[in-house]
Design a protein around this motif. Sequence first.
Motif, short mmCIF file in Angstrom:
data_model
loop_
_atom_site.label_atom_id
_atom_site.label_comp_id
_atom_site.label_asym_id
_atom_site.label_seq_id
_atom_site.Cartn_x
_atom_site.Cartn_y
_atom_site.Cartn_z
N ARG A 198 0.55 -1.04 0.11
CA ARG A 198 0.38 0.77 0.23
C ARG A 198 0.95 1.10 -0.43
NH1 ARG A 198 -3.58 -2.72 4.42
NH2 ARG A 198 -2.10 -1.03 5.86
N GLN A 199 2.24 1.15 0.20
CA GLN A 199 2.96 1.93 0.41
C GLN A 199 3.78 2.57 -0.39
OE1 GLN A 199 0.70 3.05 3.39
NE2 GLN A 199 2.23 4.35 3.04
N ALA A 200 3.34 1.90 -1.46
CA ALA A 200 4.56 1.77 -2.41
C ALA A 200 3.83 2.28 -3.79
CB ALA A 200 5.04 0.15 -3.10
N ARG A 201 4.41 2.53 -4.87
CA ARG A 201 4.72 3.16 -6.15
C ARG A 201 4.11 1.89 -7.30
NH1 ARG A 201 7.52 6.31 -8.53
NH2 ARG A 201 6.45 6.78 -10.74
N GLN A 202 5.53 1.33 -6.89
CA GLN A 202 5.22 -0.14 -8.31
C GLN A 202 6.25 -0.97 -7.00
OE1 GLN A 202 7.15 1.12 -11.87
NE2 GLN A 202 8.05 2.37 -10.55
#
Length: 253
Positions: A198-202
């Motif tokens: 949830r805390q990552a763009r990719q």
Amino acid sequence: MNARQRREDILRRLQDSRTVYTNALCEIYGVSAMTLRRDFSRLEAEGLITTIRGGAALNQGNAVLHSLELRQRRQPEEKRKIAAHCAELVQEGESVFIDNGSTGACIAECLAKRTNLTVLTASLDAAEILSQEKGNRLIIVPGVYYPALRGASGQMTADFMERFHVDWLFLGANGLDTDYGLTSPDYTDAETKRILIRQARQTVVATDSTKLGQSYFERIARLEELTRVVTDSKAAPELLETMRQRTDVDSVG
């Protein structure tokens, strides 16, 4: 036959029969019962076996988490190639989270020589590698230490990471299956990874081909929730084709 070779042979016998007995192995290897008990203790510490009266039984099932020491010995060349490919995805100035595990440590080695990156990790091995170079900002993520992972996991890790939004999340895998997606034998590890996603763009799952088609106790994410899977060229073409219908897959080798 040295001790390591003997332990590997014990594992081969366990994979065939599921149970071995000390008296029989003493005769086969020409060693004492005390020597066999030391071998059993080492294998049990790696999460591979359970000692029983007079022998040992192979640990089986989808809730068994093997030690990092064992996982580091598997597919080392493939992991290095996967790690190099993952590192090429990262651009100068970006932020990266590196997961616990043997492939994560290889990714850390590839990124250590880079500059102007912000790298977060809860892995002792990755942190040690990255700490040797001064070109990047290293953030060591806290949490409860798990010996099998050689890193931190759990609620403290998740709470800490909720303040960050990273460009790249590189996850290892215990199992990656077309039906169940990314899975883990440990519910704490699975919950931590769900929050990291949830805390990552990719989100990139970096895993050797032996993990493909495997599924474990708890689902972390479906294939559609992953940005990319990076694996080695030994993966079955038909399995890769099925996976590519749900996410991007890079096969390197």
